[in-house]
Design an enzyme around this catalytic site. Structure first.
Site: not given
Ligand code: AGP
Length: 625
Positions: A27, A74, A100, A498, A502, A505, A521, A620
């Site tokens: 987190r 965070w 938090n 996606e 991946k 990130e 384009h 996360k």
């Molecule tokens: C996914 O790899 C990411 N860490 C991130 O984009 C994530 O999918 C997004 O924050 C949404 O999270 P959620 O599905 O818990 O809402």
């Protein structure tokens, strides 16, 4: 973002807090800290950076405490420095608080408190809370009718806060009390034998107990060695009972894998099997069962989906399935955009929130806005809300009456993998269920698609078995690569997005996902020998088109990596590298094509020695706006 944890009982608090923080590090990991009470004082230890820095500081300190709170941060307000790390304390160093969320009115409160003589030592919004509690404690008379003065002071203090927050507080003058508060940020209480826990998320406490009570918004609880009392913000005691989680602590271990992400990639065939069992029972009355009430589908004219990140990509696949199979116009919106510019209200509309964590602030806010703006409207405009989530016990689960549980099991790696596959399966279930109810699909076709879905777990296993080694070798060639392009079309366009997400990130390589036909384009200008292109080319309606688009990229000297089930002379000639997946119907192919892209991102990041499970700047679940 941020994880909080708390303990009161008979064991050594520090060990339990550190173990809990380790499970919550996903987190946020900008700093960590704990505060415990022993020998009549609060002892606070904090460290910048990851939890291991805090651990090494604590190695030199003997802490006999049996009560304490902890935090992994965070950063939102203030740099990730030790002086901004939680817990924060009041001027007299008697009260410690972890939080938090975001305290929106912290500036006014801070100025006011400074005027009263309180001294601040951080740039955070959280620091106002211990000072406010101290101020409230001063004014609460001994005659106050309350279970505890400390509880009363925290209750009064949080009533002055604006924003979304979960708080845990301890005070040296009340060493047998841990007070926790929830307002729009998750907080769960764990019940042990003579010991009680609190945490932002259940993984932090599941090693000790499976009896949990998620607090609801506007609730405050007092944890003592004797038990837990829950109140609302008005001070009225509430009757609440814990529920039992069907998790086991083994799920939270790496089980021999180098990273959680790799373990979770390997768990995907099991996740698909769990979803198949839940949504398409072999011996059910109907071929698809989601447990949704019939009125959900009555007169349905439109669907709108709100989500963020990977969940947004799953929603794009969902749109394809809902439109092509159930023939319902479907829009997909970023939750963060939708909340400030919603589409005009339409009649008989189903709104779906997709969020694996069930805690993403933007998705929750978009759904709650939708609920509000439809309130009081005539029946056909009223809100019909559905959540697709991996955490039915989450805030989303409490907010919307109807949920499709995605059965992914706990996901620790910050980069979503198995929960994405699980979301795809939920959309297959929903689209086929709707198609069946609306009679937009023939019975034989429905059975054919379900039979195809049942083949997928074995095909996922085959990709992992035959391709992981190959991909691990392949990434040696990308040691210096700075940009990647991912191409797909139709149902595989979201998979290109996606794949790019991946890679970005976890490897910090710039990557873009593009619908293959759009390259010419503009983005084709980016291509040269240094920019590899990954093309998803599955047989079906757009295969030839993707192949032509891939050829256009190759003509600009890009190295072409093909994810395809076609292994003929043409494919071998076009693609420099070929990652084969089994031949399945185009409509089912995303469940397979995403696997090599996850492996590619994983091995590139792992080879670069990066922190795959906890990439920089990310958390996360994004519980702030
Ligand atoms: C996914 O790899 C990411 N860490 C991130 O984009 C994530 O999918 C997004 O924050 C949404 O999270 P959620 O599905 O818990 O809402």
């Amino acid at each position: 973002m941020c994880g909080i944890v708390g303990y009161i009982g008979t064991q050594a608090a520090t060990d339990i807090l550190l173990a809990g923080l380790e499970k919550l590090e996903y987190r946020g990991y900008d700093s960590a800290g704990i505060a415990t009470i022993w020998e009549g004082d609060v002892h606070c230890v904090r460290a910048k950076g990851k939890l291991l820095n805090l651990r090494s500081k604590l190695e030199q300190i003997e802490t006999p405490a049996q009560i304490g709170i902890g935090h992994t941060r965070w950063a939102t307000h203030g740099k990730p420095e030790e002086y901004n790390a939680h817990p924060h304390m009041d001027t007299a160093l008697r009260i410690a608080v972890v939080q938090n969320g975001i305290i929106e009115n912290y500036r006014e409160l801070r100025e006011h408190l400074k005027g009263l003589g309180h001294e601040f030592s951080s740039e955070t919004d959280t620091e106002v809370i211990p000072h406010l509690i101290a101020e409230c404690l001063k004014h609460i008379s001994e005659n106050t009718v309350s279970a505890s003065m400390f509880l009363e002071a925290v209750r009064e203090a949080v009533s002055k806060l604006e924003g979304a927050f979960a708080v845990a507080a301890i005070c040296a003058d009340y060493p047998d009390e841990l007070i926790v508060v929830r307002q729009q940020a998750p907080l769960v209480i764990g019940f042990g034998q003579g010991e009680f826990f609190c945490a932002s998320d259940t993984p932090a406490i599941v090693t000790y107990t499976r009896a949990v009570l998620p607090l609801e918004n506007g609730e405050i609880a007092r944890l003592t060695p004797l038990g837990v009392e829950v109140y609302n913000f008005a001070g009225h005691r509430l009757k609440k009972y814990p529920r039992t989680l069907n998790w086991n602590p083994i799920m939270l271990e790496k089980q021999g894998f180098k990273h959680f992400m790799l373990k979770e990639i390997y768990e995907q065939s099991g996740v698909v099997r769990a979803c198949l069992e839940a949504y398409f029972p072999a011996s059910g009355e109907t071929p698809v069962t989601l447990g949704l009430p019939e009125e959900f589908y009555a007169d349905l004219e439109q669907i709108q989906i709100v989500a963020c990140g990977t969940s947004w990509h799953a929603a794009l696949v969902g749109k394809y399935l809902l439109e092509q199979l159930a023939e319902i116009p479907t829009q997909v919106q970023y939750a963060s955009e939708f909340r400030y510019a919603p589409s005009p209200l339409t009649a008989n509309t189903l709104t779906i929130g997709v969020t694996q964590s069930g805690e993403t602030a933007d998705t929750l806010a978009a759904l709650s806005m939708e609920k509000e703006r439809r309130q009081g409207k005539e029946a056909k405009y009223q809100a019909r809300l559905l959540g697709i989530t991996n955490r039915p016990e989450s805030t989303l689960g409490q907010m919307v009456g109807n949920i499709i549980n995605t059965h992914g099991g706990i996901e620790i790696g910050v980069a979503a993998t198995k929960t994405f596959i699980a979301q795809l399966m939920a959309f297959y279930g929903l689209a086929l269920n709707l198609a069946h109810c609306r009679q937009t699909i023939r019975a034989e076709r429905l059975i054919e698609i379900i039979a195809g879905l049942r083949q997928l777990p074995a095909e996922i296993e085959a990709i992992l078995e035959t391709q992981e080694r190959y991909i691990e070798q392949l990434v040696h060639d990308f040691a210096e690569t700075k940009d990647f392009i991912f191409l797909g079309r139709g149902i595989n366009f979201p998979i290109a997005l996606e794949g790019a997400l991946k890679l970005k990130e976890i490897s910090y390589i710039h990557a873009e996902g593009y619908p293959a036909g759009e390259m010419k384009h503009g983005p084709i200008a980016l291509l040269d020998v240094k920019v590899p292109v990954v093309a998803i080319a599955m047989p079906g309606s757009v295969y030839e088109k993707v192949i032509s688009n891939a050829q256009e990229a190759k003509a600009r000297d890009s190295r072409l990596i093909g994810v395809t089930s076609v292994n003929d002379g043409e494919a071998a000639e076009i693609f420099n590298d070929l990652i084969p997946v089994a031949e399945v119907e185009e409509i089912l192919s995303p469940v397979l094509t995403v696997i090599p892209l996850q492996l590619l991102a994983y091995h590139i990041a792992a080879r670069r020695g990066l922190d795959v499970d906890q990439p920089r700047n990310l958390a996360k679940s994004v519980t702030v706006e």
